[in-house]
Design an enzyme around this catalytic site. Structure first.
Site, PDB file in Angstrom:
ATOM      1  N   ARG A  22       0.829  -1.204   0.000  1.00 32.46           N
ATOM      2  CA  ARG A  22       0.000   0.000   0.000  1.00 32.46           C
ATOM      3  C   ARG A  22       0.868   1.260   0.000  1.00 32.46           C
ATOM      4  O   ARG A  22       1.699   1.447   0.881  1.00 32.46           O
ATOM      5  CB  ARG A  22      -0.929   0.006   1.216  1.00 32.46           C
ATOM      6  N   SER A 138     -21.796 -15.969  11.897  1.00 32.61           N
ATOM      7  CA  SER A 138     -21.207 -14.786  11.274  1.00 32.61           C
ATOM      8  C   SER A 138     -21.301 -14.862   9.752  1.00 32.61           C
ATOM      9  O   SER A 138     -20.934 -15.875   9.145  1.00 32.61           O
ATOM     10  CB  SER A 138     -19.731 -14.680  11.693  1.00 32.61           C
ATOM     11  N   SER A 190     -19.546  -3.010   2.612  1.00 38.13           N
ATOM     12  CA  SER A 190     -18.893  -1.907   1.920  1.00 38.13           C
ATOM     13  C   SER A 190     -18.041  -2.325   0.737  1.00 38.13           C
ATOM     14  O   SER A 190     -17.721  -1.493  -0.103  1.00 38.13           O
ATOM     15  CB  SER A 190     -18.027  -1.116   2.903  1.00 38.13           C
ATOM     16  N   HIS A 218     -21.810   1.675   7.649  1.00 37.30           N
ATOM     17  CA  HIS A 218     -21.915   2.297   6.330  1.00 37.30           C
ATOM     18  C   HIS A 218     -23.347   2.731   6.013  1.00 37.30           C
ATOM     19  O   HIS A 218     -23.622   3.134   4.882  1.00 37.30           O
ATOM     20  CB  HIS A 218     -21.409   1.342   5.252  1.00 37.30           C
ATOM     21  N   THR A 246     -20.871   4.176  13.574  1.00 37.25           N
ATOM     22  CA  THR A 246     -19.680   5.012  13.617  1.00 37.25           C
ATOM     23  C   THR A 246     -20.037   6.466  13.344  1.00 37.25           C
ATOM     24  O   THR A 246     -21.047   6.754  12.690  1.00 37.25           O
ATOM     25  CB  THR A 246     -18.645   4.545  12.577  1.00 37.25           C
ATOM     26  N   LYS A 249     -17.924   8.067   9.236  1.00 39.79           N
ATOM     27  CA  LYS A 249     -18.266   7.948   7.820  1.00 39.79           C
ATOM     28  C   LYS A 249     -19.294   9.020   7.456  1.00 39.79           C
ATOM     29  O   LYS A 249     -18.928  10.175   7.292  1.00 39.79           O
ATOM     30  CB  LYS A 249     -18.715   6.517   7.519  1.00 39.79           C
ATOM     31  N   THR A 278      -8.766   2.546  26.774  1.00 43.49           N
ATOM     32  CA  THR A 278      -8.517   3.508  25.694  1.00 43.49           C
ATOM     33  C   THR A 278      -8.906   4.914  26.128  1.00 43.49           C
ATOM     34  O   THR A 278      -9.981   5.114  26.702  1.00 43.49           O
ATOM     35  CB  THR A 278      -9.316   3.127  24.432  1.00 43.49           C
ATOM     36  N   THR A 364      -8.426  -7.456   1.851  1.00 45.64           N
ATOM     37  CA  THR A 364      -9.709  -6.776   2.020  1.00 45.64           C
ATOM     38  C   THR A 364     -10.780  -7.447   1.166  1.00 45.64           C
ATOM     39  O   THR A 364     -11.937  -7.573   1.581  1.00 45.64           O
ATOM     40  CB  THR A 364      -9.577  -5.294   1.645  1.00 45.64           C
TER      41      THR A 364
END
Length: 407
Positions: A22, A138, A190, A218, A246, A249, A278, A364
């Site tokens: 990448r 899943s 996505s 998404h 989220t 986006k 975190t 991906t």
């Protein structure tokens, strides 16, 4: 002695040889110019480009409502959160945002994480660890963050073929009635551009007493009369046990969250390592996220504009007979089918047409299905859409690109 540098150099060379290394572009976004941006090079030159791969689907990252809310919070509260919520405390902005997201999804409570990734990882990890002898079902194309959460949970997992309700049913019916069962799916996938058959999945999951975990990252902001996602659009929000979303986006900011019943949400808060350890999001980010969600709960302008651009893009690609995956979502995956070729296409688009889009390669997506993931936003114009499709047509014609999708 082990040569660490040589080892990692070899790994990277192999990655490059496969066409999967990448390369990052240094991209400068300027307020009010999106989807225009500027790419800076190491030698000091700059190139103005049109971005076609952003997840800022509605342009909310540049919306004055969001920016003003962040500026006000920054001036009032400063830059940082000061630490984790367990140590440094929970800010007023955090409480307000979590209450807003609970209302948004018609749930008892919500919990904000630093990203959608950590939300999936934390929530699914807790479900796997804390439910006795649980089993997770899943979808085969679930996001890496969901897979990571399931691994952290350490419970048994069955993978069913993508969006295959019959396959899910066959797996569910084999399990004892009283065994805790979790069905984990996404609403919008996505990389495929398709939408889950949510009505059918909810029906079969409820039939076998399974808890439903839905990733809407998404979809939130875009689908439903208030932008609460596909579940809202289909009238199924009350049937979903946990909704994950989220702010990074369509809402244009950063951060993730889960929403569900109070006891379940509190259990995630109490046991999820990705939450506990975190640093919390700072007040300015939380204020911006709340402003974006609040705006999109009533404004239809951004959603309607984006839908027009998506419809135009798909119609133009159809007319040009381009090999894209014809899902029903706003995401348009254009299949290339080879990693090296996929990267070459993106470089040609950049060099010859000032169009910026990143190649999507393995892991991906599966090898042999490499693609460009095109996203028409509320900020693109009809001229932008036409210019993109014209450029793609020219490249496909001049470089003998495949006109059919590889199975």
């Amino acid at each position: 002695m082990f040569n660490f540098d040589a080892h990692f150099s070899t790994l990277l060379k192999n990655l490059e040889a496969e066409g999967r290394y990448r390369y990052f572009k240094t991209l400068e976004r300027e307020v009010g110019s999106f989807p225009r941006a500027r790419i800076h090079t190491a030698c000091g030159t700059a190139q103005n480009v049109t971005v076609w791969c952003s997840n800022d689907y509605l342009g909310m990252g540049h919306n004055p409502v969001v920016i003003d809310a962040m500026k006000t919070a920054l001036d009032k509260h400063g830059a940082g959160a000061g630490g984790t919520r367990n140590i440094a405390g929970t800010t007023l902005e955090m409480v307000a945002l979590e209450q807003l997201m609970a209302t948004h999804h018609n749930k008892d409570a919500a919990l904000v994480f630093t990203s959608g990734y950590t939300a999936n990882e934390g929530a699914l990890g807790v479900l796997g660890r804390m439910l006795p002898d649980a089993v997770i079902f899943s979808d085969a194309l679930n996001h890496a963050s969901m897979i990571s959460g399931m691994r952290i949970g350490g419970t048994q997992k069955h993978i069913f073929a993508h969006n295959d309700v019959d396959a899910l049913r066959n797996l569910l019916m084999r399990e004892p009635v009283n065994r805790p069962k979790i069905v984990a799916i996404e609403s919008v996938y996505s990389m495929e551009g398709d939408i889950s058959p949510l009505h059918e999945i909810v029906k079969v999951a409820k039939e076998y007493g399974a808890l439903i975990y839905l990733d809407e990252v998404h979809a939130v902001g875009i689908y439903g009369p208030h932008g609460a996602g596909v579940a809202e659009q289909m009238g199924l929000m009350d049937d979903i046990d946990i909704i994950e979303g989220t702010f990074g986006k369509a809402y244009g900011v950063v951060g993730g969250y889960v929403a569900g019943k109070r006891a379940l949400t509190d259990a995630i808060r109490s046991f999820a390592s990705s939450f506990i350890f975190t640093t919390a999001l700072p007040p300015a980010v939380l204020a911006g996220a709340a402003a974006s969600v609040t705006h999109l709960r009533t404004s239809q302008t951004e959603r309607e504009t984006q839908r027009r651009m998506v419809t135009r893009l798909k119609a133009k690609l159809d007319a040009a007979d381009m090999p894209y995956l014809k899902g029903s979502s706003h995401i348009v995956p254009l299949v290339v089918g080879d990693a090296h070729c996929c990267r070459a296409v993106t470089e040609l688009l950049l060099q010859e047409y000032n169009i910026y889009v990143q190649p999507i390669n393995y892991p991906t997506v599966p090898k042999g299905t490499e693609r460009l993931r095109l996203t028409a936003t509320a900020c693109h114009s009809e001229t932008d859409v036409d210019a993109l499709v014209d450029a793609l047509q020219e490249l496909w014609a001049s470089h003998a690109m495949p006109s059919e999708m590889i199975a």
